[in-house]
Write a protein that holds these residues in place. Sequence first.
Motif, mmCIF file in Angstrom:
data_model
loop_
_atom_site.group_PDB
_atom_site.id
_atom_site.type_symbol
_atom_site.label_atom_id
_atom_site.label_comp_id
_atom_site.label_asym_id
_atom_site.label_seq_id
_atom_site.Cartn_x
_atom_site.Cartn_y
_atom_site.Cartn_z
ATOM 1 N N GLY A 54 -4.431 -3.355 11.752
ATOM 2 C CA GLY A 54 -5.021 -4.686 11.883
ATOM 3 C C GLY A 54 -4.863 -5.515 10.641
ATOM 4 N N LEU A 55 -3.710 -5.384 9.963
ATOM 5 C CA LEU A 55 -3.497 -6.049 8.678
ATOM 6 C C LEU A 55 -2.093 -6.632 8.609
ATOM 7 N N LEU A 80 -15.071 7.015 5.584
ATOM 8 C CA LEU A 80 -14.023 6.791 6.572
ATOM 9 C C LEU A 80 -14.179 5.538 7.428
ATOM 10 N N PRO A 81 -15.396 5.100 7.804
ATOM 11 C CA PRO A 81 -15.485 3.868 8.596
ATOM 12 C C PRO A 81 -14.828 2.668 7.917
ATOM 13 N N GLN A 82 -14.679 2.698 6.597
ATOM 14 C CA GLN A 82 -14.031 1.604 5.890
ATOM 15 C C GLN A 82 -12.504 1.713 5.964
ATOM 16 N N LYS A 90 -8.132 0.829 14.607
ATOM 17 C CA LYS A 90 -7.038 0.321 13.787
ATOM 18 C C LYS A 90 -7.328 0.507 12.298
ATOM 19 N N LEU A 91 -6.251 0.597 11.525
ATOM 20 C CA LEU A 91 -6.396 0.649 10.071
ATOM 21 C C LEU A 91 -6.942 -0.692 9.585
ATOM 22 N N MET A 92 -8.026 -0.650 8.815
ATOM 23 C CA MET A 92 -8.677 -1.878 8.370
ATOM 24 C C MET A 92 -8.646 -2.056 6.859
#
Length: 583
Positions: A54-55, A80-82, A90-92
């Motif tokens: 998502g980047l 991990l939520p970060q 998605k990777l955030m």
Amino acid sequence: IVMAAPRCLPGTPDLPTLHATLRGLLRFLRGALPISGAHTVDFYTASLWQELVGLPPDGVLAALREAAAAEEEGPGFIDLPQVFCETSQKLMSTEAFALAAKHYSVQSLGLCTPFEQLLTALRVNKEQRTGENVKAIKFMNTKKSHEVQAMSELICSIADYYGLKQIIDVGSGKGYLSSFLSLKYGLNVYGIDSSNTNTHGAKERNRKLKKHWNLYHAQTRGDAHGPALKMPEEKKVQKEVKCKGDFESTPKNTLVTQDLSADVLPEFSKSAGSVIRKRQGNLHAQSLETAFSLVDILPIEAIEPTSSQVHNTEMSEVRTRRRKVTSKPSDSSIYSPLTSFITADSELHDIVKDLEDCLVVGLHTCGDLAPNTLRIFASKSEVKGVCSVGCCYHLLSEEFEDQHKGKYAQENWGFPMCRYLKEERWCCGRNARMSACLALERVAVGQGLPTESLFYRAVLQNIIKDYYGITKCDRHVGKIYSKCSSFLDYVRMSLKKLGLDESKVSEEVIMDYYEKYKPRMNELEAFNMLKVVLAPCIETLILLDRLCYLKEQEDVVWSALVKLFDPVQSPRCYALVALKKQR
């Protein structure tokens, strides 16, 4: 927690500590595995960037470069939520991703026993063996020399520690490690390897081998401090052989590397220096007429014929008669290669007739052979120690991989080995295991990924999908990129190789696809860099699985991971080392 080590050997993490490490690693990989498990061929057809990241790609590349340049991990570990979005997965956060990936590498986790520390401990109260002055660099290329010298030094130290003379080298391939252990350190080495080619000109090669072997030993022993002997260059007669490297067509848990009989001691000929081992796809090698088969001077009962040998009745009978009249080498330090398939259940006594207390070793054993080397060590009472460096993770069989269901009936899967991961029913998948073979250290020093060739293949897949209705192709394009002058040339050659009608796609259509996706090449580059950064984590999981398996064995008193090689020279640089109780 560090487990007590026998006789002053370095302490190593115990099983509960390793399990705690695995829990954290698995938590991270549950979010990251879709990235490692994705195939770049499907990058555009499956919209992988939009689905998994998502980047913006340029921002991801910049963050990864910055993270690679950072020396320290920094205070605190990002949760991990970060890293991944809880809802979309998605990777955030690229920064958090890079930090977590670095944290879960073998080196950062502090799992390795320092090589020099281990050597010092093994040599306590013992004089360091000097051996004969055999320079490995005279025999092989720089990479192989680096590997063989480091590994042979460790093997010799373990052998001295236990007072052993016999070494079993599984997957001995061309005999680099085996011959060096024998020539330099005076060890009795049996190199076990499988071969799928018939041996021709056995009598002449046999005569030459014995002549050069005896000459070599006579001169090196007479001049221990002189330069290594250079053998006269023989007449070059080369032929192409296809080695049993296609693991898809090979029974699982068989020992498969290169053709041993074709090139046992390549150092005896200058021409052998050009022989390069290729690991991608089918393994191929140049078989040299100047390399001789030691198989033909061994007693017949020590040889277990391979499938390719059985059908050649005439040659088999010739070899039988020859071996019956050939006495076994009396020199205890000779290198004796044996041609045999070997599995975790193989009886070593059936292969090595004079089996005694020994070490089992393996340098870059492919696929399932690496875990089976550990199983051989664990199950055979005569094997007192093991030193194994695996490779080719993509060739491992996985117990919980869907594609294997109903296809294979076996007990000794390549992965997982340990009870913890079996209970988790953990599966990486072939693409993730393939990505574990990527070399982060090489990329870090500028040996980057072939982005354009990967881009060509991904765009080609879109053309194949849109114009031929094929989403999964059984046939592979192969290494066509280097032969092409343009994307148009690449597509034409690829379609022809795949047996597809080229007339369906015009030159204009092909170039339209190229122009459409060229601005998105940075997405593919960024995605592949994410996979490279993840590679050490997948490798860590595989190595931890093997180390935990060794810790589970009751009679194993010491086991460790040891970083043997420079990862830039040799990316698969970690050895599993384990020792049993001494009598």
